[in-house]
Write a protein that holds these residues in place. Structure first.
Motif, PDB file in Angstrom:
ATOM      1  N   SER A 249       1.378  -2.186   6.105  1.00 15.95           N
ATOM      2  CA  SER A 249       2.523  -2.929   6.641  1.00 15.95           C
ATOM      3  C   SER A 249       2.080  -4.272   7.215  1.00 15.95           C
ATOM      4  N   ALA A 250       0.920  -4.285   7.869  1.00 15.10           N
ATOM      5  CA  ALA A 250       0.428  -5.547   8.434  1.00 15.10           C
ATOM      6  C   ALA A 250       0.047  -6.541   7.335  1.00 15.10           C
ATOM      7  N   LEU A 251      -0.583  -6.063   6.249  1.00 18.38           N
ATOM      8  CA  LEU A 251      -0.969  -6.962   5.161  1.00 18.38           C
ATOM      9  C   LEU A 251       0.233  -7.438   4.345  1.00 18.38           C
ATOM     10  N   THR A 252       1.287  -6.644   4.306  1.00 19.05           N
ATOM     11  CA  THR A 252       2.491  -7.052   3.575  1.00 19.05           C
ATOM     12  C   THR A 252       3.114  -8.291   4.222  1.00 19.05           C
ATOM     13  N   LYS A 253       3.050  -8.369   5.521  1.00 16.20           N
ATOM     14  CA  LYS A 253       3.644  -9.506   6.220  1.00 16.20           C
ATOM     15  C   LYS A 253       2.713 -10.723   6.259  1.00 16.20           C
ATOM     16  N   ARG A 254       1.518 -10.550   5.814  1.00 20.13           N
ATOM     17  CA  ARG A 254       0.562 -11.657   5.838  1.00 20.13           C
ATOM     18  C   ARG A 254       0.785 -12.586   4.632  1.00 20.13           C
ATOM     19  N   GLY A 255       0.809 -13.870   4.886  1.00 21.99           N
ATOM     20  CA  GLY A 255       1.028 -14.847   3.811  1.00 21.99           C
ATOM     21  C   GLY A 255       2.395 -14.718   3.168  1.00 21.99           C
ATOM     22  N   ALA A 256       3.432 -14.568   3.984  1.00 23.03           N
ATOM     23  CA  ALA A 256       4.778 -14.349   3.460  1.00 23.03           C
ATOM     24  C   ALA A 256       5.255 -15.503   2.592  1.00 23.03           C
ATOM     25  N   SER A 257       4.934 -16.737   2.942  1.00 22.98           N
ATOM     26  CA  SER A 257       5.421 -17.886   2.169  1.00 22.98           C
ATOM     27  C   SER A 257       4.840 -17.903   0.755  1.00 22.98           C
ATOM     28  N   LYS A 258       3.554 -17.647   0.614  1.00 23.32           N
ATOM     29  CA  LYS A 258       2.944 -17.600  -0.715  1.00 23.32           C
ATOM     30  C   LYS A 258       3.500 -16.455  -1.555  1.00 23.32           C
ATOM     31  N   LYS A 259       3.682 -15.319  -0.946  1.00 24.70           N
ATOM     32  CA  LYS A 259       4.197 -14.164  -1.679  1.00 24.70           C
ATOM     33  C   LYS A 259       5.652 -14.385  -2.099  1.00 24.70           C
ATOM     34  N   ARG A 260       6.419 -15.048  -1.285  1.00 26.77           N
ATOM     35  CA  ARG A 260       7.801 -15.309  -1.624  1.00 26.77           C
ATOM     36  C   ARG A 260       7.882 -16.249  -2.850  1.00 26.77           C
ATOM     37  N   ALA A 261       6.942 -17.129  -2.982  1.00 27.72           N
ATOM     38  CA  ALA A 261       6.956 -18.074  -4.109  1.00 27.72           C
ATOM     39  C   ALA A 261       6.493 -17.425  -5.407  1.00 27.72           C
ATOM     40  N   VAL A 262       5.780 -16.330  -5.334  1.00 27.19           N
ATOM     41  CA  VAL A 262       5.230 -15.696  -6.542  1.00 27.19           C
ATOM     42  C   VAL A 262       6.010 -14.449  -6.937  1.00 27.19           C
ATOM     43  N   ASP A 263       6.361 -13.610  -5.972  1.00 29.20           N
ATOM     44  CA  ASP A 263       6.981 -12.302  -6.242  1.00 29.20           C
ATOM     45  C   ASP A 263       8.494 -12.443  -6.286  1.00 29.20           C
ATOM     46  N   ALA A 264       9.072 -12.076  -7.429  1.00 26.03           N
ATOM     47  CA  ALA A 264      10.526 -12.166  -7.586  1.00 26.03           C
ATOM     48  C   ALA A 264      11.248 -11.097  -6.773  1.00 26.03           C
ATOM     49  N   GLU A 265      10.590 -10.007  -6.422  1.00 20.66           N
ATOM     50  CA  GLU A 265      11.226  -8.907  -5.680  1.00 20.66           C
ATOM     51  C   GLU A 265      10.747  -8.854  -4.236  1.00 20.66           C
ATOM     52  N   TYR A 266      10.290  -9.966  -3.741  1.00 21.96           N
ATOM     53  CA  TYR A 266       9.767  -9.984  -2.377  1.00 21.96           C
ATOM     54  C   TYR A 266      10.904  -9.793  -1.372  1.00 21.96           C
ATOM     55  N   LYS A 267      10.646  -8.957  -0.338  1.00 24.41           N
ATOM     56  CA  LYS A 267      11.593  -8.721   0.743  1.00 24.41           C
ATOM     57  C   LYS A 267      10.883  -8.965   2.065  1.00 24.41           C
ATOM     58  N   GLU A 268      11.602  -9.532   2.987  1.00 26.86           N
ATOM     59  CA  GLU A 268      11.034  -9.846   4.295  1.00 26.86           C
ATOM     60  C   GLU A 268      10.565  -8.573   4.990  1.00 26.86           C
ATOM     61  N   GLY A 269       9.287  -8.529   5.308  1.00 26.50           N
ATOM     62  CA  GLY A 269       8.725  -7.360   5.991  1.00 26.50           C
ATOM     63  C   GLY A 269       8.373  -6.207   5.071  1.00 26.50           C
ATOM     64  N   GLY A 270       8.818  -6.226   3.853  1.00 29.05           N
ATOM     65  CA  GLY A 270       8.572  -5.138   2.914  1.00 29.05           C
ATOM     66  C   GLY A 270       9.824  -4.329   2.638  1.00 29.05           C
ATOM     67  N   GLN A 271      10.435  -3.755   3.701  1.00 29.54           N
ATOM     68  CA  GLN A 271      11.670  -2.976   3.610  1.00 29.54           C
ATOM     69  C   GLN A 271      11.601  -1.945   2.464  1.00 29.54           C
ATOM     70  N   ARG A 272      10.568  -1.138   2.471  1.00 32.36           N
ATOM     71  CA  ARG A 272      10.397  -0.127   1.429  1.00 32.36           C
ATOM     72  C   ARG A 272      11.438   0.972   1.599  1.00 32.36           C
ATOM     73  N   ASN A 273      11.937   1.455   0.471  1.00 35.07           N
ATOM     74  CA  ASN A 273      12.963   2.499   0.508  1.00 35.07           C
ATOM     75  C   ASN A 273      12.326   3.879   0.354  1.00 35.07           C
ATOM     76  N   TRP A 274      13.183   4.920   0.250  1.00 30.29           N
ATOM     77  CA  TRP A 274      12.674   6.288   0.221  1.00 30.29           C
ATOM     78  C   TRP A 274      11.898   6.583  -1.069  1.00 30.29           C
ATOM     79  N   ILE A 275      12.262   5.902  -2.164  1.00 30.76           N
ATOM     80  CA  ILE A 275      11.540   6.125  -3.420  1.00 30.76           C
ATOM     81  C   ILE A 275      10.108   5.610  -3.301  1.00 30.76           C
ATOM     82  N   GLN A 276       9.947   4.442  -2.740  1.00 29.09           N
ATOM     83  CA  GLN A 276       8.603   3.894  -2.548  1.00 29.09           C
ATOM     84  C   GLN A 276       7.777   4.742  -1.587  1.00 29.09           C
ATOM     85  N   VAL A 277       8.439   5.259  -0.545  1.00 30.00           N
ATOM     86  CA  VAL A 277       7.726   6.096   0.420  1.00 30.00           C
ATOM     87  C   VAL A 277       7.244   7.387  -0.229  1.00 30.00           C
ATOM     88  N   LEU A 278       8.118   8.052  -0.951  1.00 28.34           N
ATOM     89  CA  LEU A 278       7.746   9.334  -1.557  1.00 28.34           C
ATOM     90  C   LEU A 278       6.766   9.176  -2.709  1.00 28.34           C
TER      91      LEU A 278
END
Length: 471
Positions: A249-278
């Motif tokens: 979770s800490a690394l997901t929030k690191r370098g948010a601006s660069k990740k937002r420019a590259v990842d089309a599915e980027y979400k602020e903070g990660g916001q993982r759902n139950w499918i990703q968790v399981l």
């Protein structure tokens, strides 16, 4: 001789008559003398107190008969011959002796009625005490079976849930205190305190993750269930999960601006759902429950004394979190690297964010992430299970290899069975096909969650085999 005077004759006759009358009266009284105590003067009996009337009657009987022994012999001689005999009269202590069959010497002083009553009451109390002791013994056996946890040493097979060898805690302050109410401290902690603590800690972590947007609502709910199971089963397993979750979770929030420019599915903070968790925890949860069902709450070391099955399960669990942590660290740190990623299958340069692309920085991060998981398991074992020998140190390099292997497997699957394309409109790498998207690599078979699940499964199997062979 001198002739009698006529005047003296009547006197002599009168005196003779008086003597005859006295003799007749004496004979009549002798014939009319009573033979039983029933016809004796009432004054003698009434004078005696009521509680001693039986003794008084016995005394009068002894006075009327020469000897008691002669009376008994006489009664036995005429027994059954139609001879009417007088019924014997007993005192209270004589009646007690006739019932118990005990004859005391004549020299011993007879007990009073009050003493006999006390003796009888003491006998009743003793019988009640014996009965209560029997009932308590039966109750103790039942309670010991309910509260006592026994572990049968399974030897090669690891054993089954059972006896917890530990000091005992006795509730001696309670009036019901007895060996049946003794519970081991470990049993109380495992069965009561640990599950409650697991629920409270898991609730706090899930709420915190939801507020910080690391998880959405469904992800927080799924994370709560997974975390509670891990904490309730064994702290060492929960420690690996916590390290993976907080570090990722800490690394997901690191370098948010660069990740937002590259990842089309980027979400602020990660916001993982139950499918990703399981997809990142369902296999581990199954392993944790399986280990707990075989060993209970026992925390054991990875060594030759442990059964092959337990070593395989624990090794697979370690490999599971090494893969999860390694893949996350590799993705989150590799995309921030200035190095251009290369496809793992062709070694050609591809845009950042392409599935199956790797960098040196990302691979090193994966190995480091696996080593952190191994270190966590080793340190928690030193605290809890007191596992300390040189062979245990092999867990750290093996975990580092498991993290690297998991990242490579994930990249290989991403390059072959997961679609990657470059959107000319958004100028980003996407995972869906459309007229504006140019294909880069992979088939549209699995999405990112599917790739994660398969790579975790394969890494878990490989790690379990390696741990079984080494330990």
């Amino acid at each position: 001789m001198r002739p009698l005077d006529r005047k003296q004759t009547p006197d002599i006759r009168a005196d003779g008559a008086d003597e005859a009358l006295k003799a007749a009266t004496t004979s009549q009284r002798t014939d009319e003398k009573p033979s039983t105590s029933e016809s004796r003067p009432k004054e003698v009996v009434d004078y005696i107190p009521i509680q001693n009337q039986a003794a008084a009657q016995k005394l009068l009987q002894k006075m009327s008969h020469p000897t008691q022994k002669h009376q008994q012999q006489r009664g036995q001689r005429y027994k059954g011959k139609g001879k009417d005999e007088e019924k014997p009269v007993f005192t209270l202590d004589e009646w007690e002796r006739s019932k118990t069959g005990v004859n005391y010497p004549s020299g011993i002083e007879e007990a009073s009625d009050e003493d006999l009553a006390w003796q009888l009451q003491n006998q009743f109390d003793l019988e009640d005490q014996v009965q209560m002791n029997r009932q308590k013994a039966a109750a103790e056996n039942i309670k010991l079976k309910m509260f006592r946890f026994e572990r049968d040493d399974g030897g090669e097979h690891g054993g089954a849930r059972g006896r917890v060898e530990s000091s005992h805690l006795q509730f001696s302050s309670s009036p019901l205190a007895s060996p049946a109410w003794t519970l081991t401290i470990a049993a109380m902690e495992r069965t009561l305190i640990q599950p409650i603590a697991a629920i409270l800690i898991s609730s706090a972590i899930a709420l915190r993750a939801y507020k910080r947007r690391s998880l959405n609502f469904s992800g927080a709910l799924a994370g709560f269930i997974v975390m509670a199971i891990h904490l309730a089963a064994n702290f060492r397993y929960a420690a690996m999960l916590l390290v993976f979750f907080f570090s990722s979770s800490a690394l997901t929030k690191r370098g948010a601006s660069k990740k937002r420019a590259v990842d089309a599915e980027y979400k602020e903070g990660g916001q993982r759902n139950w499918i990703q968790v399981l997809s990142n925890s369902i296999i581990a949860t199954v392993l944790v429950v399986t280990i707990w069902s075989l060993t209970g709450w026992e925390d054991s070391c990875l060594d030759a004394k442990q059964s092959t099955l337990i070593k395989a399960l624990v090794g697979g669990l370690i490999g599971h979190y090494c893969c999860c942590n390694g893949d996350t660290w590799s993705s989150e740190l590799g995309v921030l690297s200035d190095e251009e990623p290369r496809m793992i299958t062709t070694f050609k340069q591809v845009p950042k964010g392409t599935n199956g692309a790797v960098t040196i920085a990302g691979l090193l991060a994966a190995a480091e992430a696996g080593g952190v998981i191994g270190l966590t398991y080793l340190v928690s074992g030193l605290i809890g299970a007191k596992c300390f020998h040189v062979k245990q140190l092999l867990i750290i390099p093996l975990s580092a290899l498991a993290g690297l292997c998991g990242s490579l497997i994930d990249s290989l699957l991403g390059a072959t069975v997961q679609y990657s394309g470059y959107c000319q409109v958004r100028k980003k790498v996407v995972g869906t096909q459309s007229p504006t998207v140019k294909k880069i690599s992979g088939l549209d078979i699995l999405d990112n969650n599917g790739v994660n699940l398969v790579s975790i499964l394969l890494t878990t199997v490989l790690t379990s085999l390696v741990f079984t062979a080494i330990f």
